[in-house]
Design an enzyme around this catalytic site. Structure first.
Site, PDB file in Angstrom:
ATOM      1  N   CYS A   1      10.994 -50.374  26.795  1.00 42.86           N
ATOM      2  CA  CYS A   1      10.892 -51.085  25.520  1.00 42.86           C
ATOM      3  C   CYS A   1       9.471 -51.010  24.959  1.00 42.86           C
ATOM      4  CB  CYS A   1      11.295 -52.544  25.718  1.00 42.86           C
ATOM      5  SG  CYS A   1      11.389 -53.491  24.201  1.00 42.86           S
TER       6      CYS A   1
ATOM      7  N   HIS B   1       3.409 -50.054  24.298  1.00 42.72           N
ATOM      8  CA  HIS B   1       4.486 -50.380  25.237  1.00 42.72           C
ATOM      9  C   HIS B   1       4.540 -51.891  25.444  1.00 42.72           C
ATOM     10  CE1 HIS B   1       7.221 -50.104  28.628  1.00 42.72           C
ATOM     11  NE2 HIS B   1       7.355 -48.831  28.353  1.00 42.72           N
ATOM     12  N   HIS B   2       5.761 -52.401  25.615  1.00 42.14           N
ATOM     13  CA  HIS B   2       5.945 -53.846  25.786  1.00 42.14           C
ATOM     14  C   HIS B   2       5.332 -54.343  27.094  1.00 42.14           C
ATOM     15  CE1 HIS B   2       7.519 -57.585  24.434  1.00 42.14           C
ATOM     16  NE2 HIS B   2       8.414 -57.045  23.625  1.00 42.14           N
ATOM     17  N   ALA B   3       5.070 -53.437  28.031  1.00 41.55           N
ATOM     18  CA  ALA B   3       4.433 -53.854  29.282  1.00 41.55           C
ATOM     19  C   ALA B   3       3.016 -54.372  29.041  1.00 41.55           C
ATOM     20  CB  ALA B   3       4.400 -52.685  30.268  1.00 41.55           C
TER      21      ALA B   3
ATOM     22  N   ASN C   1       3.739 -61.135  28.787  1.00 46.53           N
ATOM     23  CA  ASN C   1       5.111 -61.234  28.277  1.00 46.53           C
ATOM     24  C   ASN C   1       5.699 -62.585  28.661  1.00 46.53           C
ATOM     25  OD1 ASN C   1       5.962 -58.509  27.045  1.00 46.53           O
ATOM     26  ND2 ASN C   1       4.952 -57.902  28.945  1.00 46.53           N
TER      27      ASN C   1
END
Length: 394
Positions: free
Chosen positions: A27, A139-141, A328
């Protein structure tokens, strides 16, 4: 340019960051900005060179297992900034299509894991709303939307005060209630009823989540995408002043208004789609068929921020023990849309507000976040992905 790794490693990825970088999910975050003037790529590159090392995530690589960040001494910023060639003869309408196609195409290309997981795309083409477009892809990381927004604000300055950081409006705090006014039986009853309602809503939402994972499916409609289906970004710009006008008149939030508009649009789209199908088949929409349309099960996962407050300064988010920590720290709610035509458009807004208020009076978001972390730590990321893949497919 060769990158040298420092001997020390950054802290391991959080469970949510590990989930986002799994191949089955992978994601990312795409942010699109419209600018009043043309963008000078050299200015962007020089600014990034000065600021990229101030945040460890944007000068770190993922290790081979995708479980830890490895800090790098050198980041070649030029490899992260892209300026595509755009035909100057394109009309404004053609440019609009080009921007949509370009953004959709870059989302289909995985980020290069041999360098930090972020990119900046500069589109110096005039659209109906801007002189140039800047697209940030990461990147969602690296972090969630609130984290990335805080970093962007820390990298910009106010036009009125060039030395001051950009900020977001802070919502007014409600006046605190004085709890030392003595005992009140009516107040006790309200507390008990509110607690019972919170527990009941949490139990109902928990049951619906488990049912969705195992057997409860959405109705098959043109909107329900199949696993692996290719999707395209499409957007529509609306007036924020109009949204605020509705928000103040209906005493709701901007998100409530946007959800209500979305529900109205989806309802009309589905009804028009089935009407067109019936016309092509030479049949009419019977009352029974209309009743079936009104009972369509269509749900969406809405991402919510679990921090006690919204966007904070980047220094506060990076501080140890911060309640608004970087990363996150997000969860989701399962929101059901009511697909029923209404003669009064305000009914859509009222329905959405009542449902959102009920979802807010529930602990399901914290349960989902805690459950995800527990499953990843106890059984591994693959088990967690199995649970959530069932939910996404349903």
């Amino acid at each position: 340019m060769e990158k040298k790794m420092k001997e020390e490693e950054e802290e391991p990825l959080s469970p949510m960051a590990r989930a986002f970088q799994e191949p089955s999910i992978d994601c990312g975050i795409v942010i699109k900005f419209g600018c009043k003037t043309k963008i000078n790529p050299d200015v962007i590159v020089d600014s990034l060179k000065l600021n990229v090392f101030k945040h460890p995530r944007f000068c770190s690589l993922l290790d081979d297992d995708g479980t830890k960040w490895l800090r790098t001494d050198v980041v070649n910023v030029e490899e992260h900034v892209f300026v595509p060639d755009i035909d100057p003869k394109l009309t404004e309408e053609d440019v609009e299509w080009f921007v949509e196609d370009y953004i959709s195409s870059i989302t289909m290309i995985p980020l290069d894991r041999t360098k930090p997981l972020w990119e900046v795309h500069i589109l110096n083409a005039k659209t109906s709303d801007a002189e140039a477009i800047c697209v940030i892809r990461c990147h969602h990381a690296l972090g969630d939307g609130v984290s990335i927004l805080s970093l962007i604000l820390a990298s910009t300055r106010k036009t009125s005060e060039p030395e001051a950081f950009s900020t977001l409006p802070v919502p007014k705090c409600r006046e605190s209630y004085n709890h030392r006014r003595g005992f009140s039986f009516f107040r006790l009853v309200l507390v008990v009823c509110s607690t019972v309602r919170l527990i009941w809503n949490t139990l109902v939402d928990s049951f619906l989540c488990m049912a969705t994972i195992f057997f409860l499916k959405d109705t098959d409609t043109p909107l329900k995408g199949k696993p692996g289906a290719i999707k395209k970004f499409s957007h529509r710009i609306v007036s924020l002043d109009d949204i605020k006008l509705i928000k103040n008149a209906m005493e709701m939030t901007i998100n409530d208004v946007l959800l209500g508009v979305t529900e109205a649009a989806l309802t009309r789209y589905l009804h028009q789609s089935y009407d067109k199908t019936n016309e092509e088949a030479g049949t009419s929409l019977t009352p029974n068929r209309q009743d079936l349309l009104d009972r369509i099960r269509l749900r969406s996962l809405i991402v919510v921020n679990l921090r006690p407050t919204g966007s904070q300064s980047i220094a506060d988010m990076m501080a140890k023990g911060s309640k608004c920590r970087w990363g996150n720290y997000i969860s989701v709610i399962l929101f059901p849309f009511t697909i029923a035509l209404q003669s009064d458009p305000l009914v859509y807004l009222s329905n959405v507000k009542s449902m959102i208020d009920r979802k807010k009076n529930s602990l399901i978001t914290y349960i989902i976040y805690t459950f995800s972390e527990f499953v990843i730590k106890a059984f591994g990321i693959n088990v967690r992905n199995i649970f959530f893949s069932f939910g996404f497919h349903h």
